[in-house]
Scaffold this motif. Structure first.
Motif, PDB file in Angstrom:
ATOM      1  N   ARG A 271       0.807  -1.221   0.000  1.00  0.00           N
ATOM      2  CA  ARG A 271       0.000   0.000   0.000  1.00  0.00           C
ATOM      3  C   ARG A 271       0.841   1.273   0.000  1.00  0.00           C
ATOM      4  NH1 ARG A 271      -4.634  -0.246   4.252  1.00  0.00           N
ATOM      5  NH2 ARG A 271      -4.790   1.871   3.481  1.00  0.00           N
ATOM      6  N   ASP A 272       2.138   1.147  -0.179  1.00  0.00           N
ATOM      7  CA  ASP A 272       3.069   2.283  -0.221  1.00  0.00           C
ATOM      8  C   ASP A 272       3.066   3.114   1.063  1.00  0.00           C
ATOM      9  OD1 ASP A 272       4.104   1.763  -2.775  1.00  0.00           O
ATOM     10  OD2 ASP A 272       2.381   2.741  -3.716  1.00  0.00           O
ATOM     11  N   ILE A 273       2.948   2.442   2.191  1.00  0.00           N
ATOM     12  CA  ILE A 273       3.017   3.127   3.469  1.00  0.00           C
ATOM     13  C   ILE A 273       4.462   3.163   3.967  1.00  0.00           C
ATOM     14  CG2 ILE A 273       2.270   3.037   5.901  1.00  0.00           C
ATOM     15  CD1 ILE A 273      -0.406   1.902   4.900  1.00  0.00           C
ATOM     16  N   VAL A 274       5.210   2.115   3.674  1.00  0.00           N
ATOM     17  CA  VAL A 274       6.632   2.075   4.021  1.00  0.00           C
ATOM     18  C   VAL A 274       7.438   1.758   2.757  1.00  0.00           C
ATOM     19  CG1 VAL A 274       6.343   1.388   6.436  1.00  0.00           C
ATOM     20  CG2 VAL A 274       6.604  -0.359   4.704  1.00  0.00           C
ATOM     21  N   PRO A 275       8.680   2.247   2.689  1.00  0.00           N
ATOM     22  CA  PRO A 275       9.516   1.939   1.526  1.00  0.00           C
ATOM     23  C   PRO A 275      10.039   0.494   1.574  1.00  0.00           C
ATOM     24  CG  PRO A 275      10.693   3.386   3.045  1.00  0.00           C
ATOM     25  CD  PRO A 275       9.306   3.198   3.603  1.00  0.00           C
ATOM     26  N   TRP A 276      10.409  -0.024   0.421  1.00  0.00           N
ATOM     27  CA  TRP A 276      10.868  -1.406   0.307  1.00  0.00           C
ATOM     28  C   TRP A 276      12.099  -1.684   1.155  1.00  0.00           C
ATOM     29  CZ3 TRP A 276      15.764  -2.276  -1.337  1.00  0.00           C
ATOM     30  CH2 TRP A 276      16.389  -1.238  -2.025  1.00  0.00           C
ATOM     31  N   TRP A 277      12.984  -0.703   1.298  1.00  0.00           N
ATOM     32  CA  TRP A 277      14.229  -0.956   2.022  1.00  0.00           C
ATOM     33  C   TRP A 277      13.998  -1.171   3.513  1.00  0.00           C
ATOM     34  CZ3 TRP A 277      15.318   2.749   5.616  1.00  0.00           C
ATOM     35  CH2 TRP A 277      14.759   4.013   5.411  1.00  0.00           C
TER      36      TRP A 277
ATOM     37  N   ALA B  27      12.699  -3.735  21.087  1.00  0.00           N
ATOM     38  CA  ALA B  27      12.534  -3.594  19.630  1.00  0.00           C
ATOM     39  C   ALA B  27      11.121  -3.979  19.209  1.00  0.00           C
ATOM     40  CB  ALA B  27      13.561  -4.459  18.899  1.00  0.00           C
ATOM     41  N   THR B  28      10.655  -5.121  19.693  1.00  0.00           N
ATOM     42  CA  THR B  28       9.299  -5.573  19.345  1.00  0.00           C
ATOM     43  C   THR B  28       8.268  -4.596  19.878  1.00  0.00           C
ATOM     44  OG1 THR B  28      10.034  -7.870  19.342  1.00  0.00           O
ATOM     45  CG2 THR B  28       7.670  -7.484  19.556  1.00  0.00           C
ATOM     46  N   PHE B  29       8.440  -4.151  21.112  1.00  0.00           N
ATOM     47  CA  PHE B  29       7.529  -3.191  21.734  1.00  0.00           C
ATOM     48  C   PHE B  29       7.466  -1.910  20.898  1.00  0.00           C
ATOM     49  CE2 PHE B  29       6.883   0.329  24.768  1.00  0.00           C
ATOM     50  CZ  PHE B  29       5.684  -0.056  25.347  1.00  0.00           C
ATOM     51  N   THR B  30       8.625  -1.412  20.492  1.00  0.00           N
ATOM     52  CA  THR B  30       8.675  -0.164  19.723  1.00  0.00           C
ATOM     53  C   THR B  30       8.028  -0.342  18.360  1.00  0.00           C
ATOM     54  OG1 THR B  30      10.696   0.418  20.886  1.00  0.00           O
ATOM     55  CG2 THR B  30      10.213   1.663  18.898  1.00  0.00           C
ATOM     56  N   LEU B  31       8.299  -1.459  17.704  1.00  0.00           N
ATOM     57  CA  LEU B  31       7.668  -1.700  16.398  1.00  0.00           C
ATOM     58  C   LEU B  31       6.160  -1.881  16.539  1.00  0.00           C
ATOM     59  CD1 LEU B  31      10.251  -3.990  14.586  1.00  0.00           C
ATOM     60  CD2 LEU B  31       9.644  -1.623  14.028  1.00  0.00           C
ATOM     61  N   MET B  32       5.729  -2.475  17.642  1.00  0.00           N
ATOM     62  CA  MET B  32       4.289  -2.655  17.835  1.00  0.00           C
ATOM     63  C   MET B  32       3.582  -1.314  18.087  1.00  0.00           C
ATOM     64  SD  MET B  32       3.628  -5.640  17.101  1.00  0.00           S
ATOM     65  CE  MET B  32       2.585  -6.888  17.728  1.00  0.00           C
ATOM     66  N   TYR B  33       4.329  -0.301  18.503  1.00  0.00           N
ATOM     67  CA  TYR B  33       3.786   1.056  18.559  1.00  0.00           C
ATOM     68  C   TYR B  33       3.893   1.727  17.193  1.00  0.00           C
ATOM     69  CZ  TYR B  33       2.751   1.795  23.463  1.00  0.00           C
ATOM     70  OH  TYR B  33       2.166   1.751  24.702  1.00  0.00           O
ATOM     71  N   ALA B  34       4.975   1.478  16.500  1.00  0.00           N
ATOM     72  CA  ALA B  34       5.212   2.117  15.201  1.00  0.00           C
ATOM     73  C   ALA B  34       4.168   1.701  14.171  1.00  0.00           C
ATOM     74  CB  ALA B  34       6.615   1.769  14.691  1.00  0.00           C
ATOM     75  N   LEU B  35       3.809   0.424  14.151  1.00  0.00           N
ATOM     76  CA  LEU B  35       2.913  -0.073  13.106  1.00  0.00           C
ATOM     77  C   LEU B  35       1.539   0.598  13.119  1.00  0.00           C
ATOM     78  CD1 LEU B  35       3.944  -3.831  13.177  1.00  0.00           C
ATOM     79  CD2 LEU B  35       4.668  -2.054  11.553  1.00  0.00           C
ATOM     80  N   PRO B  36       0.853   0.650  14.274  1.00  0.00           N
ATOM     81  CA  PRO B  36      -0.442   1.350  14.248  1.00  0.00           C
ATOM     82  C   PRO B  36      -0.287   2.841  13.969  1.00  0.00           C
ATOM     83  CG  PRO B  36      -0.018   0.457  16.445  1.00  0.00           C
ATOM     84  CD  PRO B  36       1.082  -0.013  15.563  1.00  0.00           C
ATOM     85  N   LEU B  37       0.800   3.439  14.473  1.00  0.00           N
ATOM     86  CA  LEU B  37       1.029   4.862  14.192  1.00  0.00           C
ATOM     87  C   LEU B  37       1.249   5.099  12.696  1.00  0.00           C
ATOM     88  CD1 LEU B  37       3.292   5.893  17.203  1.00  0.00           C
ATOM     89  CD2 LEU B  37       0.962   6.689  16.731  1.00  0.00           C
ATOM     90  N   LEU B  38       1.986   4.204  12.053  1.00  0.00           N
ATOM     91  CA  LEU B  38       2.176   4.325  10.601  1.00  0.00           C
ATOM     92  C   LEU B  38       0.843   4.228   9.872  1.00  0.00           C
ATOM     93  CD1 LEU B  38       5.365   2.181   9.935  1.00  0.00           C
ATOM     94  CD2 LEU B  38       5.083   4.621   9.433  1.00  0.00           C
TER      95      LEU B  38
ATOM     96  N   ALA C 248       5.309   8.594  14.054  1.00  0.00           N
ATOM     97  CA  ALA C 248       5.305   7.245  13.484  1.00  0.00           C
ATOM     98  C   ALA C 248       6.651   6.920  12.852  1.00  0.00           C
ATOM     99  CB  ALA C 248       4.183   7.122  12.444  1.00  0.00           C
ATOM    100  N   TYR C 249       7.211   7.854  12.110  1.00  0.00           N
ATOM    101  CA  TYR C 249       8.520   7.619  11.492  1.00  0.00           C
ATOM    102  C   TYR C 249       9.609   7.470  12.547  1.00  0.00           C
ATOM    103  CZ  TYR C 249       6.463   8.818   6.954  1.00  0.00           C
ATOM    104  OH  TYR C 249       5.706   8.839   5.822  1.00  0.00           O
ATOM    105  N   ALA C 250       9.531   8.246  13.618  1.00  0.00           N
ATOM    106  CA  ALA C 250      10.528   8.145  14.688  1.00  0.00           C
ATOM    107  C   ALA C 250      10.455   6.772  15.364  1.00  0.00           C
ATOM    108  CB  ALA C 250      10.322   9.263  15.711  1.00  0.00           C
ATOM    109  N   PHE C 251       9.238   6.321  15.684  1.00  0.00           N
ATOM    110  CA  PHE C 251       9.087   4.999  16.278  1.00  0.00           C
ATOM    111  C   PHE C 251       9.570   3.916  15.319  1.00  0.00           C
ATOM    112  CE2 PHE C 251       6.391   6.667  19.670  1.00  0.00           C
ATOM    113  CZ  PHE C 251       6.666   5.794  20.712  1.00  0.00           C
ATOM    114  N   THR C 252       9.277   4.071  14.043  1.00  0.00           N
ATOM    115  CA  THR C 252       9.708   3.090  13.047  1.00  0.00           C
ATOM    116  C   THR C 252      11.231   3.034  12.973  1.00  0.00           C
ATOM    117  OG1 THR C 252       7.686   3.460  11.778  1.00  0.00           O
ATOM    118  CG2 THR C 252       9.513   2.379  10.630  1.00  0.00           C
ATOM    119  N   ALA C 253      11.871   4.195  12.916  1.00  0.00           N
ATOM    120  CA  ALA C 253      13.334   4.231  12.832  1.00  0.00           C
ATOM    121  C   ALA C 253      13.958   3.629  14.092  1.00  0.00           C
ATOM    122  CB  ALA C 253      13.813   5.667  12.633  1.00  0.00           C
ATOM    123  N   TRP C 254      13.489   4.043  15.252  1.00  0.00           N
ATOM    124  CA  TRP C 254      14.036   3.546  16.501  1.00  0.00           C
ATOM    125  C   TRP C 254      13.781   2.048  16.625  1.00  0.00           C
ATOM    126  CZ3 TRP C 254      17.752   4.409  19.492  1.00  0.00           C
ATOM    127  CH2 TRP C 254      17.790   3.966  20.801  1.00  0.00           C
ATOM    128  N   GLY C 255      12.571   1.606  16.314  1.00  0.00           N
ATOM    129  CA  GLY C 255      12.245   0.175  16.376  1.00  0.00           C
ATOM    130  C   GLY C 255      13.088  -0.641  15.415  1.00  0.00           C
TER     131      GLY C 255
END
Length: 185
Positions: A81-87, A123-134, A151-158
């Motif tokens: 859905r083009d919410i996150v880049p492929w990399w 890491a898992t905790f942070t990504l589990m926050y990042a995903l709904p925020l994204l 959302a981007y900050a949580f994603t990067a940190w996670g």
């Protein structure tokens, strides 16, 4: 069957529903709600396992499996859905592949998997926050505009924590395998 294991099974059952909500009707609100409920039950099953002394080998497999599947499903859907880049997807999925191969080497020598680390949990905790925020930040609303940097900050940190924890797991496994090889020589 323990209460924590039932919660983990329910979380696992929610993964295909979550993926369908994101890719089928694109019912982001329901997908968001399911992801939040999954995060809460993830915390709850661990807490209950400790409080009720119901930690089991099955639970030790189910809980991380549910986490990994939610992360993988979200990444796949977000990529399509083009919410996150492929990399981003490549880095996080690549970590899973590398750790998975290392775990196979460990299992081949009949060793138990390494203990989950605090960094891995963070890491898992942070990504589990990042995903709904994204997901929320992808909408075209004023709230989404405000949440997008968060959302981007949580994603990067996670992602950094996730890659770091993967490197730590691989290093632990390499040491264990190396000691085993040296011990057999």
């Amino acid at each position: 069957m323990t209460v924590p294991n039932l919660l983990s099974i329910a979380r696992l059952a929610g993964v295909p529903v979550f993926l369908w909500l994101l890719l089928g009707p694109q019912a982001d609100g329901w997908a968001f709600a399911l992801l939040v409920v999954s995060g809460i039950t993830d915390w709850l099953d661990g807490k209950l396992a400790r409080i009720l002394d119901q930690s089991t080998p099955l639970g030790q497999l189910l809980d991380p499996a549910a986490d990994r599947l939610y992360i993988a499903a979200a990444l796949l859907a977000f990529l399509l859905r083009d919410i996150v880049p492929w990399w981003v997807v490549l880095a996080l999925v690549g970590r899973e592949i590398v750790v998975g191969i290392a775990l196979l080497a460990l299992r081949r020598r009949r060793f138990a998997p390494p203990e989950v680390t605090y960094i891995g949990k963070a890491a898992t905790f942070t990504l589990m926050y990042a995903l709904p925020l994204l997901l929320v930040s992808h909408a075209e609303t004023p709230v989404a505009e405000v949440l997008r940097p968060v959302a981007y900050a949580f994603t990067a940190w996670g992602a950094v924590l996730y890659l770091w924890s993967g490197a730590l797991y691989v290093a632990q496994i390499a040491r264990a395998v190396g000691r085993d090889v040296a011990g057999r020589a």
